[in-house]
Design a protein around this motif. Structure first.
Motif, short mmCIF file in Angstrom:
data_model
loop_
_atom_site.label_atom_id
_atom_site.label_comp_id
_atom_site.label_asym_id
_atom_site.label_seq_id
_atom_site.Cartn_x
_atom_site.Cartn_y
_atom_site.Cartn_z
N GLY A 192 0.84 -1.19 0.00
CA GLY A 192 0.00 0.00 0.00
C GLY A 192 0.88 1.24 0.00
O GLY A 192 2.12 1.14 -0.05
N ALA A 193 0.23 2.39 0.08
CA ALA A 193 1.00 3.64 0.05
C ALA A 193 1.84 3.79 1.32
O ALA A 193 2.97 4.27 1.26
CB ALA A 193 0.07 4.83 -0.12
N THR A 194 1.31 3.38 2.46
CA THR A 194 2.06 3.53 3.71
C THR A 194 3.41 2.82 3.62
O THR A 194 4.46 3.39 3.98
CB THR A 194 1.25 2.98 4.90
N ILE A 239 5.69 4.68 1.18
CA ILE A 239 6.22 5.90 1.80
C ILE A 239 7.38 5.53 2.74
O ILE A 239 8.43 6.17 2.74
CB ILE A 239 5.09 6.64 2.57
N HIS A 273 0.29 13.71 4.95
CA HIS A 273 -0.45 12.61 5.58
C HIS A 273 0.37 12.06 6.76
O HIS A 273 1.60 12.12 6.75
CB HIS A 273 -0.64 11.51 4.54
N ALA A 300 1.15 9.18 7.38
CA ALA A 300 2.09 8.14 6.92
C ALA A 300 3.45 8.76 6.60
O ALA A 300 4.47 8.09 6.74
CB ALA A 300 1.53 7.41 5.70
N MET A 307 3.40 16.02 -0.84
CA MET A 307 2.30 15.27 -1.43
C MET A 307 1.78 15.98 -2.67
O MET A 307 1.93 17.20 -2.80
CB MET A 307 1.18 15.05 -0.41
N ASN A 339 -5.16 14.87 1.20
CA ASN A 339 -6.28 13.95 1.37
C ASN A 339 -7.47 14.60 2.08
O ASN A 339 -8.60 14.19 1.89
CB ASN A 339 -5.84 12.70 2.14
N ASP A 381 4.18 11.84 -2.30
CA ASP A 381 3.05 10.98 -1.93
C ASP A 381 1.87 11.42 -2.80
O ASP A 381 1.24 12.43 -2.54
CB ASP A 381 2.72 11.17 -0.43
N THR A 420 -0.85 9.59 -3.53
CA THR A 420 -1.93 8.62 -3.32
C THR A 420 -3.30 9.15 -3.74
O THR A 420 -4.11 8.41 -4.27
CB THR A 420 -1.97 8.21 -1.83
N GLN A 421 -3.57 10.43 -3.48
CA GLN A 421 -4.90 10.95 -3.81
C GLN A 421 -5.01 11.47 -5.24
O GLN A 421 -6.11 11.73 -5.72
CB GLN A 421 -5.29 12.07 -2.83
N SER A 450 -1.53 4.06 -4.16
CA SER A 450 -2.21 2.93 -3.54
C SER A 450 -3.36 2.41 -4.40
O SER A 450 -4.05 3.19 -5.06
CB SER A 450 -2.77 3.40 -2.20
N HIS A 467 -6.22 0.97 -3.32
CA HIS A 467 -7.59 1.15 -2.81
C HIS A 467 -8.08 2.59 -2.82
O HIS A 467 -9.20 2.88 -2.40
CB HIS A 467 -7.73 0.54 -1.41
N LYS A 468 -7.27 3.52 -3.34
CA LYS A 468 -7.74 4.89 -3.52
C LYS A 468 -8.10 5.15 -4.99
O LYS A 468 -8.44 6.26 -5.35
CB LYS A 468 -6.67 5.89 -3.06
C1 PLP Z 1 -4.65 6.79 2.08
C2 PLP Z 1 -3.39 7.57 2.03
C3 PLP Z 1 -2.17 7.01 2.42
C4 PLP Z 1 -2.08 5.59 2.97
O1 PLP Z 1 -2.36 4.68 1.94
P1 PLP Z 1 -2.54 3.11 2.27
O2 PLP Z 1 -2.49 2.47 0.92
O3 PLP Z 1 -3.87 2.98 2.93
O4 PLP Z 1 -1.41 2.70 3.14
C5 PLP Z 1 -1.05 7.79 2.33
N1 PLP Z 1 -1.08 9.06 1.87
C6 PLP Z 1 -2.23 9.64 1.49
C7 PLP Z 1 -2.23 11.03 0.98
C8 PLP Z 1 -3.42 8.93 1.55
O5 PLP Z 1 -4.55 9.50 1.20
#
Ligand code: PLP
Length: 395
Positions: free
Chosen positions: A72-74, A77, A102, A104, A149, A153, A178, A180-181, A201, A203-204
Motif C-alpha cells: 500500500g502507500a504507507t 512511503i 499525511h 504516513a 504530497m 487527502n 506521496d 496517493t490521492q 495505492s 484502494h484509492k
Molecule cells: C490513504 C493515504 C495514504 C495511505 O495509503 P494506504 O495504501 O492505505 O497505506 C497515504 N497518503 C495519502 C495522501 C493517503 O490519502
C-alpha cells in the motif's frame, strides 16, 4: 451496514466490478507464484504481474521497470523515506517536508528524527499552499530529500509538483511525492515533472486494499534505496515477499480503467462537487477550506461554523463523510491539516470532508445537500453557541 450515500472516497474507494472480475481467476485458477517461472502456473502469474506493471507505469508516465509493488502507500512511503535516509545519511541528514502531509509521511519523519535525521516542516498559508521561495531558502548543503504530497487527502489542495521537482533538480536533491490521492484522478506524469520517487495505492483508485506501489526513477539518474524487507529478492531485492498477484492484477486493471475514464469522470465529479458546495454555501457562516487554491475536482472540505462536524455525522448516518482524515476520526484532536492552514480549533472541529467518486450520482448529491442543510439548521437552532452568535456576543 453501508451508508446510503458514500461521500468518503478519499478514505477508500469501492472496488470497480471490472477490477473484481479481473482479479477472481488469480485466486482460484491462476494461483501460481509469480517467482516460479519454470512452470506454466507461475508463468501465468508472472505474465499477469508484468501486464499490471505496464498498465500502472503507463498511467503515471513511467517505464514498468520503475514500479515496485508494496502492500500500500504507507509501505511505499516508508520504503522511500527510510530507504533514502539510510542510503544517503553519510551524505546528509536533512529532509524538507510540510506540516499538511499525511500521517504516513509525518510519522516516518518523526521516526527518522530519532534516527538522527533533521527535518524542516514547511508551513502553509490559509489556502494550504507552501511558499516555493521558502522551500528554496530551506535547502541546505546537507539536504538529501524533499517530500511533498501531490494532493492533500483532507482538502484536495494540490501542491505545485512541477515547480517543486524543478527546485529539487536545480539543487541536486531527491524529490519524493506521496501522490496517493492524485493518481488516477488527475493527469500525472513522473517523467514530465521529473519526480524521483512516488507512492500511491490500489484502494484509492477503485482497486483492492493491501496493494500499492513505489515509483523509483531509473532513467539518467538512478535513485538508490536501502530495502526495508529482506528475504526472497523479489522486486529487484527492494521488497522481499511473495507478490500479491490478485491484488497487483486488480491495481493494474484499476489503473487502466482510471486512464480510460479520468477526463470525463473528473469533469462530471467537479460539476457535482461545485453543485454541492454552492448549495451548502447558502448556509450562513459556512465556507470551503482551500477554496482559492488549485484542488482535486472531486473533493470538498467545508466548515459550518459554531457546530461540531461529529454532530452532523452522527445525525446523518445515511451519509458517509469524514471529519479530518480517516486515521484521525474517532480521536478528539482537530485536523492537523486545517490547524496548519490557520483555522481556529473551533472551525477545524466544525469542518467536514466530502469526497465524491466514480459511483456518486447527481441524485445522491441533491439528497445529501438537502439533508446536510436541514441538519445544520436544526443543530444550530438548538445550539446555545449559535444563539450567542446571533445575539452578536461572539463572532
Ligand atoms: C490513504 C493515504 C495514504 C495511505 O495509503 P494506504 O495504501 O492505505 O497505506 C497515504 N497518503 C495519502 C495522501 C493517503 O490519502
Amino acid at each position: 451496514m453501508n451508508s446510503d450515500i458514500y461521500l468518503d472516497n478519499n478514505a477508500t474507494t469501492p472496488v470497480d466490478p471490472e477490477v473484481m472480475e479481473a482479479m477472481l481467476p488469480y485466486f482460484t485458477e491462476y494461483y501460481g507464484n509469480a517467482s516460479s517461472i519454470n512452470h506454466p502456473a507461475g508463468k501465468k502469474a508472472s505474465e499477469a504481474v508484468h501486464k499490471a506493471r505496464l498498465n500502472i507505469a503507463e498511467l503515471i508516465g513511467a517505464s514498468e521497470k520503475e514500479i515496485t509493488f508494496t502492500s500500500g502507500a504507507t509501505e511505499a512511503i516508508n520504503l522511500a523515506l527510510q530507504g533514502v535516509f539510510h542510503r544517503y545519511k553519510k551524505v546528509g541528514r536533512h529532509i524538507i517536508t510540510c506540516t499538511t502531509e499525511h500521517r504516513a509521511v509525518l510519522d516516518v519523519c518523526r521516526y527518522l528524527e530519532k534516527q538522527g535525521a533533521e527535518i524542516t516542516y514547511l508551513r502553509v498559508n490559509r489556502q494550504g499552499e507552501i511558499d516555493l521561495g521558502e522551500l528554496e531558502r530551506s535547502i541546505r548543503k546537507d539536504t538529501i530529500l524533499l517530500s511533498f504530497m501531490a494532493a492533500n487527502n483532507e482538502t484536495g489542495v494540490l501542491h505545485p509538483i512541477a515547480e517543486i521537482a524543478g527546485i529539487s533538480q536545480r539543487h541536486k536533491v531527491l524529490f519524493f511525492c506521496d501522490a496517493t490521492q492524485a493518481i488516477g484522478k488527475i493527469p500525472f506524469s513522473v517523467a514530465q515533472y521529473g519526480i524521483d520517487l512516488m507512492a500511491f495505492s490500489g484502494h484509492k483508485m477503485y482497486g483492492p486494499k493491501g496493494v500499492g506501489a513505489l515509483y523509483i526513477r531509473r532513467k539518467s539518474n538512478r535513485t538508490q534505496l536501502e530495502a526495508l524487507l529482506h528475504g526472497g529478492g523479489q522486486e529487484n531485492g527492494l521488497r522481499a515477499g511473495t507478490l500479491n498477484v490478485p491484488g497487483i492484477v486488480g491495481m493494474g486493471t484499476a489503473a487502466a480503467l482510471c486512464q480510460r475514464a479520468m477526463k470525463e469522470e473528473s469533469q462530471r465529479l467537479e460539476a457535482l462537487r461545485n453543485q454541492l458546495e454552492n448549495k451548502l454555501l447558502t448556509l450562513e457562516q459556512s465556507y470551503v477550506n482551500g477554496s482559492s487554491a488549485e484542488r482535486l475536482p472531486h473533493v470538498s472540505n467545508m466548515c459550518f461554523r459554531f457546530l461540531k462536524a461529529e454532530q452532523i455525522m452522527v445525525g446523518l448516518r445515511k451519509i458517509a463523510m469524514a471529519a479530518g482524515s480517516a486515521c484521525a476520526t474517532g480521536s478528539l484532536n482537530p485536523s492537523h491539516v486545517l490547524l496548519a492552514m490557520g483555522l481556529e480549533k473551533e472551525d477545524a472541529h466544525a469542518s467536514l470532508r466530502f469526497s465524491l467518486g466514480r459511483f456518486t450520482t447527481p441524485e445522491e448529491i441533491d439528497t445529501a445537500a438537502q439533508l446536510i442543510m436541514q441538519k445544520v439548521t436544526e443543530l444550530r437552532n438548538e445550539s446555545p453557541v449559535w444563539a450567542l452568535y446571533k445575539q452578536g456576543i461572539i463572532s
